[in-house]
Structure formats: structure tokens, C-alpha cells
Design a protein around this motif. Structure first.
Motif: not given
Length: 412
Positions: A163-184
């Protein structure tokens, strides 16, 4: 305003991961945690998400109890069962900020509203909490979404989209984001998990009856009927995922078959409840036999969980071997990758173990202990010679001669 459709693409890293998912058994929050697990540990690791069976409800939008699987619940399960841990979290983040974050923290696990997600059939049609992975791809945004479902507006299938930046911004106007690591991936004690399932479902027996009473009272209302369809769909997938997890253990073949039979009944009821809901929308009556079958399946869940727990661990084969050679090699390869924290793209077969980056004697001990726990055996210390520890072939031969473990090994 709904964004223009995203452009399907392929990802050298993510497309093979999505191909290996049992996405048809996962809900929209689980499925992209599952993708992170398989990327970290190898194909099939995500099936551990099916280890637990629960019955949770909350007040639904129709005024009746609704079966729930919240984001926090799914994250807790992923931590306990797969060692996936959230390290950073950003709430109420606009699309532009997500693009900034992914440049530093790719991939991001993101939860937002389906109503504007242009790669899904829900776009412009339904508001619903949904997850996806956002991957850094330079000037473009790449969305990875393993979700698999058929809707009245079309099919959702696992894939990656550019997606282009503009299309992504329209597709996801608000969100919760997380980084997730695999500890084993933790070592899971199947018998203990089955006992926990039985205890949890027995404790939910009164809640199940309250739920059934409320559903019977309101099922003739369109909104309540629609919620019931969603409830049955969610329960059916969770029960089918549980059966798939059991099927991965050679010692649980009988339990897996029984669980699969019950899961098939749940998935069949999902179709019947959808037809019933459509009848209600046309002014008809919700069929009582569908509600009777729902009651029977929920009560059978409690009984089945008890039978699986009471059955206890299945004895190993009479010859004392851990499993067939192919199963042993599969487990050893999984554990080597899990201990090293690498994905399936790293070859571990047909090469000396010492040539693997980061592999040493401490890692070898961890691999052996994890494989012993999964296969239910104990290696003879006299077999642990230098030549026997050279590669997966030689180590597998040692496991084929191993004796049954004298007691179960608990998960951590």
C-alpha cells in the motif's frame, strides 16, 4: 471513507509462513500471533495455541452474554503457550505514526477496526477488532494478515498487501501497535493442560447454563441471533484448534480423534446457526433444534474435557522407543530452531550441529532436555558420546534407543 483496495503481493519471508498456518482454525486476533510463532520456531508451532479450552463470556451488544476472546486474553495465551511477549505498546496511534514506528520496530503487531481495512471484505461493511502485521518495506507499507474466513461480502484469505502511505493511513486511521518477541517456546505438559481445561470448564458449568437460558430467551431477535452465530463460530474454531494440537502428539491419537469429532459437530452447527439467523432476519422463528444442539455441545465440552484429563498420559510404544524416526527428527529440528531462535529458512539437517551459529554445549543440553520432555523419554548417559552428538542423524539414533521417562516433565 474507505481506502482504495490494497495490492496483493508476495513476501519471501512471510508468504511461506502464512502457507503453513492452520488459519481456518484461528480467530482474527490469534492468527497473526500464530504467524509470529511459526516465523520464530518453525511450521506448526502455532498449534500450541489450541492447548487450552475455556468458556468466557461478557455482556454483548445484543444484551445477552457473548462468548469473548479479547486481545488481552489472546496475548496472555500466546505468552504462556508460545513464549511470545509484548515488549512495547502504543495505543490510539494514527497511520502516519505507525509508519514511523515500523521503520524502527518491524514487524509490528497491530490491532484496529476492520471497517476501513481495504484488504478485507469487512471494509465499509462491519466494525470489528482485527489484527495484522505491519512490515517495514521502505517507501511502501506492507501488511501481512493470515486471517481466513468467508463472509457475506466475500472471502478473507491469508496474504500480504502493498500500500502507498496515503492509502495505508486511510485504511488504518487509528490502531494499537505492539512489538512482540519470541522468548522460546515453553515445554508444555499435555496432561497438566488437559487437567486445567477440565477444571476450568467444570467451573464454568453454571455460566454455561446462564448463557443458554439467555440465548433461548432472545434468539428470536435479529441482533441476538447474529451474536449467537459469532459465538458458535468462535467456539467451533477453538475446539477444532484444540483437536489439531492434540493430533500433533503421537501419544494422544485417541484423544485427538474424539476431539476432532466434537469439533466437526461445532463447525456444522456454525452453518446451521447462520441459516437460522437469516430466517430470523426475514421475520421467522429461530429453530429450537439448533438451540438444543448448542446446549448439547456445550455440555459435551465439559464432559469431553473431563474424559481427556482422566485418561492420563498414553504409555509409550512397547519397544520403549520415543516415536518413529521421522517424528524424532521433526522434534529435534524444531527444538534446535527453538533454542537458537531461528525460523524454518535456516537449515539444520545434514550438517554438524557445531556449525550452526550460536550453537554450543549449553544449547545442546537444552535441545536434549526439551526433546526428552516432548517425546517422553530419558536418554542413557552412556550414549551421549561425541559421535552421537555430531548432527541430527546421530542424535536421532540415540533417541530411538531411549527408554520411557519414569515421570512426566512439567512445562515452565
Amino acid at each position: 471513507m474507505v481506502a482504495v483496495p490494497a495490492v496483493p503481493t508476495r513476501s519471501r519471508e512471510w508468504t511461506p509462513v502464512l502457507t503453513g498456518l492452520r488459519a481456518d482454525l484461528l480467530d482474527c486476533v490469534q492468527v497473526n500471533l500464530a504467524a509470529l510463532a511459526d516465523r520464530a520456531y518453525g511450521p506448526g508451532a502455532h498449534l500450541a495455541l489450541g492447548a487450552t479450552l475455556r468458556f468466557h463470556t461478557a455482556e454483548g451488544p445484543a444484551g445477552t452474554p457473548a462468548v469473548t476472546a479479547s486481545v488481552d486474553q489472546r496475548l496472555a495465551e500466546a505468552a504462556d503457550l508460545l513464549g511470545l511477549r509484548v515488549t512495547r505498546r502504543w495505543d490510539d496511534v494514527p497511520g502516519a505514526r505507525l509508519r514511523e514506528l515500523v521503520a524502527e520496530h518491524s514487524p509490528l503487531y497491530v490491532v484496529a477496526d476492520t471497517f476501513t481495512m481495504s484488504w478485507l471484505p469487512y471494509a465499509g461493511n462491519q466494525h470489528m477488532e482485527h489484527s495484522f502485521l505491519l512490515v517495514d518495506a521502505g517507501e511502501h507499507c506492507v501488511v501481512v494478515d493470515g486471517y481466513h474466513n468467508s463472509t457475506q461480502w466475500g472471502d478473507a484469505r491469508p496474504g500480504t498487501w502493498r500500500m502507498s502511505a496515503a492509502d495505508f493511513d486511510a485504511a488504518v486511521p487509528h490502531a494499537t501497535a505492539m512489538t512482540v518477541v519470541a522468548d522460546g517456546a515453553p515445554l508444555l505438559d499435555r496432561a497438566a493442560l488437559l487437567r486445567d481445561n477440565a477444571a476450568a470448564l467444570r467451573a464454568a458449568a453454571d455460566r454455561i447454563e446462564d448463557y443458554l437460558a439467555a440465548v433461548r430467551q432472545r434468539a428470536g431477535e435479529a441482533e441476538a441471533a447474529a451474536q449467537l452465530v459469532l459465538d458458535v463460530w468462535l467456539l467451533g474454531r477453538s475446539r477444532a484448534l484444540h483437536a489439531a494440537w492434540l493430533a500433533g502428539d503421537p501419544g494422544a491419537a485417541d484423544a485427538a480423534r474424539e476431539a476432532a469429532g466434537r469439533a466437526d459437530a461445532w463447525l456444522a452447527l456454525a452453518g446451521q446457526s447462520y441459516v437460522a439467523m437469516r430466517r430470523v432476519r426475514r421475520g421467522g422463528v429461530f429453530p429450537a433444534p439448533v438451540l438444543d444442539q448448542l446446549a448439547g455441545l456445550l455440555r459435551d465440552d465439559v464432559a469431553l474435557a473431563g474424559r481427556l484429563a482422566d485418561a492420563g498420559p498414553v504409555p509409550p510404544p512397547r519397544d520403549g522407543s520415543a516415536a518413529d524416526p521421522d517424528r524424532i527428527r521433526e522434534v529435534l529440528a524444531d527444538e534446535v530452531r527453538g533454542v537458537l531462535g531461528v525460523g524454518p529458512e535456516v537449515p539444520v539437517d545434514g550438517r554438524p550441529l557445531r556449525t550452526l551459529s550460536g550453537f554450543n554445549s549449553f544449547r545442546l543440553v537444552e535441545v536434549i532436555e526439551r526433546a526428552e520432555a516432548r517425546l517422553g523419554v530419558e536418554l542413557d548417559p552412556d550414549d551421549l558420546t561425541g559421535p552421537a552428538l555430531h548432527d541430527l542423524d546421530s542424535l536421532g539414533a540415540v533417541f530411538e534407543r531411549a527408554r520411557p521417562a519414569t515421570q512426566g516433565v512439567s512445562g515452565r
